[in-house]
Design a protein around this motif. Structure first.
Motif, mmCIF file in Angstrom:
data_model
loop_
_atom_site.group_PDB
_atom_site.id
_atom_site.type_symbol
_atom_site.label_atom_id
_atom_site.label_comp_id
_atom_site.label_asym_id
_atom_site.label_seq_id
_atom_site.Cartn_x
_atom_site.Cartn_y
_atom_site.Cartn_z
ATOM 1 N N PHE A 1 12.313 13.346 23.834
ATOM 2 C CA PHE A 1 11.234 13.267 22.850
ATOM 3 C C PHE A 1 11.735 13.845 21.525
ATOM 4 O O PHE A 1 11.392 14.962 21.144
ATOM 5 C CB PHE A 1 9.992 14.024 23.314
ATOM 6 N N ASP B 1 12.271 18.239 25.429
ATOM 7 C CA ASP B 1 11.859 17.875 26.781
ATOM 8 C C ASP B 1 10.644 18.704 27.170
ATOM 9 O O ASP B 1 10.437 19.806 26.634
ATOM 10 C CB ASP B 1 12.992 18.151 27.783
ATOM 11 N N PRO B 2 9.823 18.211 28.094
ATOM 12 C CA PRO B 2 8.723 19.037 28.599
ATOM 13 C C PRO B 2 9.247 20.371 29.129
ATOM 14 O O PRO B 2 10.244 20.425 29.841
ATOM 15 C CB PRO B 2 8.126 18.178 29.716
ATOM 16 N N ALA C 1 4.563 20.061 26.007
ATOM 17 C CA ALA C 1 3.843 19.557 27.181
ATOM 18 C C ALA C 1 4.241 18.120 27.487
ATOM 19 O O ALA C 1 4.557 17.781 28.629
ATOM 20 C CB ALA C 1 2.333 19.648 26.954
ATOM 21 N N SER C 2 4.217 17.269 26.466
ATOM 22 C CA SER C 2 4.571 15.859 26.653
ATOM 23 C C SER C 2 4.665 15.231 25.274
ATOM 24 O O SER C 2 4.581 15.914 24.251
ATOM 25 C CB SER C 2 3.507 15.147 27.494
ATOM 26 N N ALA C 3 4.829 13.929 25.247
ATOM 27 C CA ALA C 3 4.853 13.189 23.987
ATOM 28 C C ALA C 3 4.370 11.780 24.246
ATOM 29 O O ALA C 3 4.513 11.237 25.351
ATOM 30 C CB ALA C 3 6.259 13.185 23.384
ATOM 31 N N ASP C 4 3.755 11.178 23.217
ATOM 32 C CA ASP C 4 3.306 9.795 23.306
ATOM 33 C C ASP C 4 3.294 9.221 21.898
ATOM 34 O O ASP C 4 3.883 9.802 20.970
ATOM 35 C CB ASP C 4 1.926 9.696 23.969
ATOM 36 N N LEU D 1 4.219 14.641 19.352
ATOM 37 C CA LEU D 1 4.686 15.640 20.310
ATOM 38 C C LEU D 1 3.529 16.564 20.663
ATOM 39 O O LEU D 1 2.896 17.155 19.782
ATOM 40 C CB LEU D 1 5.833 16.439 19.697
ATOM 41 N N ARG D 2 3.232 16.685 21.940
ATOM 42 C CA ARG D 2 2.106 17.506 22.400
ATOM 43 C C ARG D 2 2.620 18.877 22.821
ATOM 44 O O ARG D 2 3.495 18.984 23.680
ATOM 45 C CB ARG D 2 1.370 16.815 23.543
#
Length: 691
Positions: A555, A559-560, A579-582, A586-587
């Motif tokens: 990401f 990385d998470p 936490a994550s990404a979409d 980036l979350r």
């Protein structure tokens, strides 16, 4: 040993001076914190060996007749002061008599809900036009610069650059030699080093770079010297032109007539030049602080005296009595002393007053709440309206008492906005540890206010406990002494090479501290003087990620599970975890608060955070801290940097020591890097002296 040079007032900083050890550098800095690379000037140019304004012959020139610009500017100032001429005759626009309050958010009800899951605040983007792309190409500038140029110069950026190519220097990251090349490509033979447009752009750029090092103004000779070093043929004339055009403001710092050597000698004149935004902020701040200090508190003092009698400590009682008697108070102390302003807020709330305590960081807010403060917020959240009691109908904060902790982290603009938001009669207490690094932004608000003696100043007598408290307290007075640490509260790890420093740091975080101290790697923070170099934050974060959370960085390099330093605004670092990404971005999980950083802002605002600089760490504490001092950091260390870094650990401190005797020398001999500001004389001129 090469000692770091503390800039004399008004001297422009070299790279290592920009914002302390975390100075500005040519490589991309981590968000919110300038970085050093030891070989570059604040613009990424080859660094000069002498401090600006101290070239050969400068002292002789200063000892002789003042320069033409000094004469002209001094005459202008005297003409205004005597009433012979109006200030408007020297500037394009007359200076307003008083600065209006900044627009306040709409009034909010006193009871506020907890902040909702956060998304990074949106910015109004200005799309680059085809004309802008065309003019950049004509000047040989990369097309990738178009977005930043449009954001900086506005929708008419193309026309502005064709009219004045040196306006490109206002775009972040552009250096003077790059702007010169751009101008040569557009202007051809008409381009020269003496172009007035070039000189004016350089003056503004130099003052902006000085602001990164904490200065709000600079002395005229320092600016003239810098212009001369950049091939401006007549620096004094260039400064005069910049003043006449309104690009900069000029001020005279008053000197006591007794400073003259004899009855016929003219008193020395100190001429300061600054940008409008910082000058207005300092003047507004001085006016606001004087307004609060001179306002008569309306309440009956009997309730305050009862609250002081019930205070948990003598220092807390002294603070409560001081706040009862005056609308503006300063409070100094270490970590244990934070209980005293918390007790003040509790006492004020018990008297039926609207009271609130604000900290610089979310971690500081949590620590305040843990001390029993009934209303604990962050300064940013309070000003934005996301936290705190909201606003009254007139736009003022709905407060009777405001206590601000971590006050040394307030720059002049944030402090001015805060003070402007307080109604007449509101009590303001600025509390902080005077030993820590000053704000990331320009100014030294807390130090100047204390030095001005414009209000009562309470110095806590509550010491920080344990070996860590003893160590840090000694550093604060210039002494680095061995302390008895039976529980391994303090550990020194000697190293010889930067590679060894990185290896031992990873070993400490991943193995030694968890095993011997019981603090997991997730609760241990690494602090180092800079971002670049073989043992800077980038190198340390790469090694720590490889050991603690290996991954391909799918990401955008993250990385998470990666620890990150999220910087939503300059000077504010929020620790978090990926936490994550979409598609939205980036979350992050920042202390339990979800944050979404849009893809186009990740590179600017998010970096790996296992290792940070001391400026980024200010205002936050962790159960354990590992401070890395590689040998190449010796020349950048100051007492304030060491004090800040060493005081970030609550239970444990490991020092990876590669600077040998430079460490005790810095503690004893280099207290802080000087900043040139106007707030102190402004306060002394108008504020009522403390009893």
């Amino acid at each position: 040993m090469e000692h770091p040079v503390t800039n004399d007032r008004g001297h422009l900083p070299d790279a290592a001076d920009a914002a302390g050890p975390e100075g500005a550098g040519a490589s991309a800095p981590a968000p919110g914190s300038p970085e050093p690379d030891g070989a570059t000037s604040p613009a990424g140019e080859p660094a000069a060996q002498d401090a600006p304004g101290e070239e050969p012959g400068a002292q002789e020139a200063a000892a002789g007749k003042r320069s033409a610009v000094a004469e002209a500017l001094a005459a202008a100032v005297k003409a205004v002061e005597s009433g012979e001429r109006d200030a408007a005759s020297f500037f394009n626009e007359p200076k307003p008599a008083s600065r209006p309050r900044r627009p306040a958010p709409a009034p909010r009800p006193p009871a506020h809900p907890a902040p909702a899951p956060a998304a990074a605040p949106a910015r109004a983007a200005v799309p680059p036009s085809a004309g802008l792309v065309e003019v950049l190409a004509a000047g040989g500038a990369p097309e990738q610069l178009a977005a930043a140029a449009a954001q900086t110069l506005g929708e008419h950026a193309a026309e502005a650059l064709r009219e004045d190519p040196w306006r490109l220097l206002a775009v972040p990251g552009v250096r003077p030699e790059q702007a010169d090349g751009f101008a040569r490509a557009l202007l051809g033979p008409e381009c020269g080093p003496g172009d007035e447009r070039r000189a004016q752009a350089l003056v503004v750029w130099l003052l902006e770079r000085a602001a990164l090092a904490g200065h709000t103004v600079l002395e005229a000779p320092a600016l003239s010297a810098e212009l001369a070093r950049r091939a401006v043929p007549d620096p004094d004339e260039a400064l005069q032109a910049a003043i006449v055009e309104g690009a900069v403001l000029v001020f005279q710092e008053g000197q006591d007539e007794a400073a003259a050597t004899d009855d016929d000698a003219e008193a020395p004149v100190v001429l300061l030049l600054g940008l409008d935004r910082y000058a207005m902020a300092e003047e507004s701040l001085a006016d606001g602080l004087a307004r609060l200090a001179n306002a008569a508190p309306p309440e009956d003092s009997s309730g305050w005296e009862q609250a002081a009698a019930a205070a948990p400590s003598p220092s807390a009682a002294e603070l409560i009595r001081a706040a009862a008697a005056c609308g503006l108070v300063t409070h100094s102390g270490g970590e244990a002393a934070r209980a005293e302003p918390a007790a003040l807020v509790t006492a004020a709330a018990g008297l039926g007053l609207r009271a609130c305590a604000a900290a610089h960081t979310e971690d500081g807010r949590r620590r305040l709440a843990g001390l029993g403060a009934p209303e604990a917020v962050t300064v940013a959240g309070l000003l934005s309206g996301q936290e705190g009691p909201g606003r009254d109908e007139d736009g003022s904060l709905a407060l009777d008492v405001l206590v601000v902790l971590d006050s040394p982290q307030l720059d002049v603009e944030a402090a001015a906005l805060l003070v402007e938001s307080l109604a007449d009669g509101t009590r303001l207490v600025l509390s902080g540890d005077p030993g820590v690094l000053w704000s990331a932004g320009p100014g030294r608000v807390f130090a100047d206010l204390v030095a001005s003696r414009a209000c009562p100043s309470v110095v806590s007598r509550t010491p920080d406990p344990g070996p860590l408290g003893e160590l840090v307290s000694g550093i604060g007075i210039g002494e680095l002494s061995a302390v008895d640490a039976p529980g391994k509260e303090v550990v020194i790890v000697p190293v010889r090479e930067p590679a060894e420093a990185v290896h031992r740091t990873v070993q400490l975080v991943a193995d030694s501290v968890p095993r011997a101290i019981g603090v997991p790697a997730a609760d241990t923070q690494v602090i180092t003087p800079g971002h670049g170099g073989p043992a800077g934050t980038r190198a340390l974060n790469a090694a720590l990620k490889d050991r603690l959370n290996p991954g391909p960085g799918r990401f955008g390099g993250f990385d998470p599970g990666d620890r990150v330093a999220y910087v939503p605004a300059p000077g504010r670092m929020v620790p978090g975890t990926v936490a994550s990404a979409d598609a939205e971005g980036l979350r992050l999980d920042c202390g339990g608060t979800p944050v979404v950083v849009p893809p186009d802002r990740v590179a600017e605002e998010v970096r790996h955070g296992w290792a940070v600089t001391a400026h980024q760490a200010a205002g936050t504490r962790w159960p354990a801290a590992v401070v890395v001092l590689p040998g190449d950091a010796a020349a950048t260390l100051t007492r304030a940097w060491i004090y800040t870094a060493f005081s970030r650990g609550e239970r444990h401190l490991s020092v990876v020591q590669g600077v040998d005797q430079a460490l005790p020398r810095a503690v004893a001999e280099v207290p802080a890097k000087a900043r040139t500001t106007r707030l102190l004389p402004l306060l002394q001129a108008q504020a009522r002296p403390a009893e």
